[in-house]
Design a protein around this motif. Sequence first.
Motif, short mmCIF file in Angstrom:
data_model
loop_
_atom_site.label_atom_id
_atom_site.label_comp_id
_atom_site.label_asym_id
_atom_site.label_seq_id
_atom_site.Cartn_x
_atom_site.Cartn_y
_atom_site.Cartn_z
N MET A 1 -12.89 5.05 -2.54
CA MET A 1 -12.08 6.17 -2.04
C MET A 1 -12.19 6.21 -0.51
O MET A 1 -13.29 6.38 0.03
CB MET A 1 -12.58 7.50 -2.62
CG MET A 1 -12.51 7.57 -4.14
SD MET A 1 -13.41 9.00 -4.82
CE MET A 1 -15.12 8.44 -4.64
N TYR A 2 -11.06 6.05 0.16
CA TYR A 2 -11.04 6.12 1.62
C TYR A 2 -10.96 7.57 2.07
O TYR A 2 -10.15 8.35 1.58
CB TYR A 2 -9.85 5.34 2.19
CG TYR A 2 -10.06 3.85 2.25
CD1 TYR A 2 -11.20 3.31 2.84
CD2 TYR A 2 -9.12 2.98 1.74
CE1 TYR A 2 -11.39 1.94 2.90
CE2 TYR A 2 -9.29 1.60 1.79
CZ TYR A 2 -10.43 1.09 2.37
OH TYR A 2 -10.61 -0.26 2.43
N CYS A 3 -11.79 7.92 3.04
CA CYS A 3 -11.78 9.27 3.61
C CYS A 3 -11.92 9.17 5.11
O CYS A 3 -12.49 8.20 5.64
CB CYS A 3 -12.93 10.10 3.02
SG CYS A 3 -12.88 11.85 3.47
N ASP B 1 -4.97 17.32 -8.38
CA ASP B 1 -4.71 16.99 -9.78
C ASP B 1 -4.27 15.54 -9.93
O ASP B 1 -4.71 14.84 -10.86
CB ASP B 1 -3.65 17.92 -10.36
CG ASP B 1 -4.15 19.34 -10.58
OD1 ASP B 1 -5.40 19.54 -10.55
OD2 ASP B 1 -3.33 20.26 -10.74
N ALA B 2 -3.39 15.08 -9.04
CA ALA B 2 -2.93 13.70 -9.10
C ALA B 2 -4.07 12.73 -8.85
O ALA B 2 -4.18 11.67 -9.49
CB ALA B 2 -1.80 13.47 -8.10
N PHE B 3 -4.95 13.08 -7.91
CA PHE B 3 -6.08 12.22 -7.59
C PHE B 3 -7.03 12.11 -8.80
O PHE B 3 -7.44 11.01 -9.18
CB PHE B 3 -6.83 12.77 -6.37
CG PHE B 3 -7.80 11.79 -5.77
CD1 PHE B 3 -7.36 10.84 -4.86
CD2 PHE B 3 -9.14 11.83 -6.11
CE1 PHE B 3 -8.26 9.93 -4.31
CE2 PHE B 3 -10.04 10.92 -5.57
CZ PHE B 3 -9.60 9.98 -4.65
N LEU B 4 -7.35 13.24 -9.40
CA LEU B 4 -8.25 13.24 -10.55
C LEU B 4 -7.63 12.54 -11.76
O LEU B 4 -8.33 11.88 -12.54
CB LEU B 4 -8.65 14.67 -10.91
CG LEU B 4 -9.56 15.37 -9.88
CD1 LEU B 4 -9.75 16.83 -10.27
CD2 LEU B 4 -10.90 14.66 -9.76
N THR C 1 -8.68 0.97 -5.29
CA THR C 1 -8.90 1.65 -4.02
C THR C 1 -7.86 2.74 -3.85
O THR C 1 -6.65 2.47 -3.88
CB THR C 1 -8.81 0.66 -2.85
OG1 THR C 1 -9.77 -0.39 -3.05
CG2 THR C 1 -9.11 1.35 -1.53
N LEU C 2 -8.32 3.98 -3.69
CA LEU C 2 -7.44 5.14 -3.52
C LEU C 2 -7.66 5.76 -2.14
O LEU C 2 -8.80 5.87 -1.69
CB LEU C 2 -7.72 6.19 -4.60
CG LEU C 2 -7.56 5.76 -6.06
CD1 LEU C 2 -7.93 6.92 -6.98
CD2 LEU C 2 -6.13 5.31 -6.33
N ALA C 3 -6.58 6.19 -1.53
CA ALA C 3 -6.66 6.83 -0.22
C ALA C 3 -6.71 8.34 -0.40
O ALA C 3 -5.72 8.96 -0.76
CB ALA C 3 -5.46 6.42 0.64
N LEU C 4 -7.88 8.92 -0.16
CA LEU C 4 -8.05 10.37 -0.22
C LEU C 4 -7.76 10.99 1.14
O LEU C 4 -7.14 12.05 1.25
CB LEU C 4 -9.47 10.71 -0.66
CG LEU C 4 -9.86 12.19 -0.70
CD1 LEU C 4 -9.01 12.94 -1.72
CD2 LEU C 4 -11.34 12.36 -1.02
N LEU D 1 -4.26 -5.92 -4.46
CA LEU D 1 -3.47 -4.89 -3.80
C LEU D 1 -4.30 -4.21 -2.72
O LEU D 1 -5.51 -4.04 -2.87
CB LEU D 1 -3.00 -3.82 -4.79
CG LEU D 1 -2.22 -4.27 -6.02
CD1 LEU D 1 -1.83 -3.04 -6.83
CD2 LEU D 1 -1.00 -5.06 -5.64
N ALA D 2 -3.63 -3.80 -1.65
CA ALA D 2 -4.26 -2.91 -0.70
C ALA D 2 -4.41 -1.54 -1.38
O ALA D 2 -4.06 -1.36 -2.54
CB ALA D 2 -3.40 -2.81 0.56
N SER D 3 -4.94 -0.56 -0.67
CA SER D 3 -5.13 0.76 -1.27
C SER D 3 -3.78 1.32 -1.72
O SER D 3 -2.74 1.05 -1.13
CB SER D 3 -5.78 1.71 -0.27
OG SER D 3 -4.93 1.97 0.82
N VAL D 4 -3.83 2.11 -2.79
CA VAL D 4 -2.60 2.68 -3.36
C VAL D 4 -2.70 4.19 -3.36
O VAL D 4 -3.79 4.77 -3.31
CB VAL D 4 -2.36 2.16 -4.79
CG1 VAL D 4 -2.16 0.66 -4.79
CG2 VAL D 4 -3.50 2.54 -5.72
#
Length: 551
Positions: free
Chosen positions: A361-363, A342-345, A321-324, A296-299
């Motif tokens: 984590m993308y920033c 909260d959702a991210f954590l 991979t999470l997009a921050l 999967l690409a980032s979600v």
Amino acid sequence: MRRDPPSPVFFGRDRPPRREWGGRLPVALVFPGPPRAALSALGWQAVYALVSQHPALAVERVFYSGPGKAVSEDSGRPLSDFPVIAFSLGYEEDLAAAVAALLSVDLPPLAVDRPGYPLVVAGGPLLFMNPAPILPALDAAFVGEAEAGFPEFLDRIREHAASGGGKAALLAAVADMPGVLVPGRSPLPVRRAVHRDPGSPTVLTCPAHSAFVSPEAEFKDMLLIEVNRGCPYGCRFCAAGFVYRPPRHVGMDEVLALVDRTRPQKVGLVGTALTDWDDLLPLLAALAERGVKFSLASVRADGVTRELLAILRAAGSRTLTLALEGPSARIRRAANKNLSEDAFLAAVALAGEFGVNHLKMYCIVGWPGETQADYDELAGLMGRVHAAGRVGQGKRGIQHATLAASCLVPKPFTPMQWAKMASEDDIKADGERLRQAVAPHKGMRYSLDGAFAARVQGLLARGDERLFELILLAAKNGGNFKKALYAWDGDSTPYIDREREPDEVFPWEIIDVGVRRDYLWREWKRYQDAVPTAKCPPAGCGACGRCGMDS
């Protein structure tokens, strides 16, 4: 809606059958980069799959990243032998390589110096975001989604070439076609061509997919499939959320039909909002039942669930991979990144519970109006991420985590098109802030894309035709923009080092992507005030009347 016949997928070292030129229009489909990149570039492959089926065209592949002559991968013929040369341009860095390909076979880089054939055309995302910097090299551009008329454009060229007409008459014949921009001939602005079913405007028909699945590709042995096009969230920095409206999703049955027909070992699902797709979990379960691996690409963090992670881990996936995006809640709110800490954590904690090996984590750094306080908040968040995911604690949590950052490049047709870009010094200072944010935590590291490369991208993204001279200089110097900028007598300051005026006319406004300028301006002011905007309604474009895009 007319559907094209199923397009072929070639595996390993298989080569597509080469058509003889007799009675057909030879077309060189050029990817300005090495083969490994082309074989993982979904856009270029989708265009190849689309046009190579046309019985009256002899389409051949050309990969060019220099040095040496640009020649066909399929016949060995030099690029200059082809009456039609079609470039696929996805990134600003592609521009110098495209011009270098022409120079490599002694073709004049300026269209005005090529009164006869070949006809040099181009398409791809760059052409409907800002074609101005490369226009001096082109006889014509196709502006929009290839499925919405590119084969018909080539067919019109074939008809006129077969009749023996000259280039001027041919260009006059195509100048009024939907999505076609012929410099000096087409009425402006040219409306972006969009491929959609009027009866089902939220459905992505005929999704793009790989034409080649190869161990030589950057994504080795992977069949890439487009799951959605566009994004409903309208993040103010993201071009895809504005230039690919309306947002559309593919049907699960169509994806599975493609998988069953081609039987790949691994599938890569490509999209901007994968977890918004109702069919995602059922599709992943169906792929697992077939023994097909997937990636999967980032979600979005708020789409990470126990069920999703259970499926990913059972399938052997070891990276999440999470997009921050923004370093602070204030910046994320201003950017319209609808994401709570909260959702991210919670997503990170689940990743730790399921034993994810690598959390990425993308920033983005270099935001207009950012302050030290935003990065102080990021440092605190990284501490909470470390604790929530039990990073670096062996099998009891996430083994390691990467904060992967890039610099904000203010792109055309986004609210950021008015913004000043961060300086190299600012970007490097942000890099040090990222280092300090992760340094205290075991198992955490950071990466930051190059500041110089980001600034060059910003310059080319928002340039006008005067930047062609810079592109030409880079092409003559092996793609080296540092040397090119040293030799260039232009000034980058007006393009990227100032905030644009509210009523300033932009060079890219020779294109109409369907989103109103006043809507983008309103979104820029809302960024400055950190005021969010609701995402696009599920009913599709035209249902809310905000941005001007019709259904």
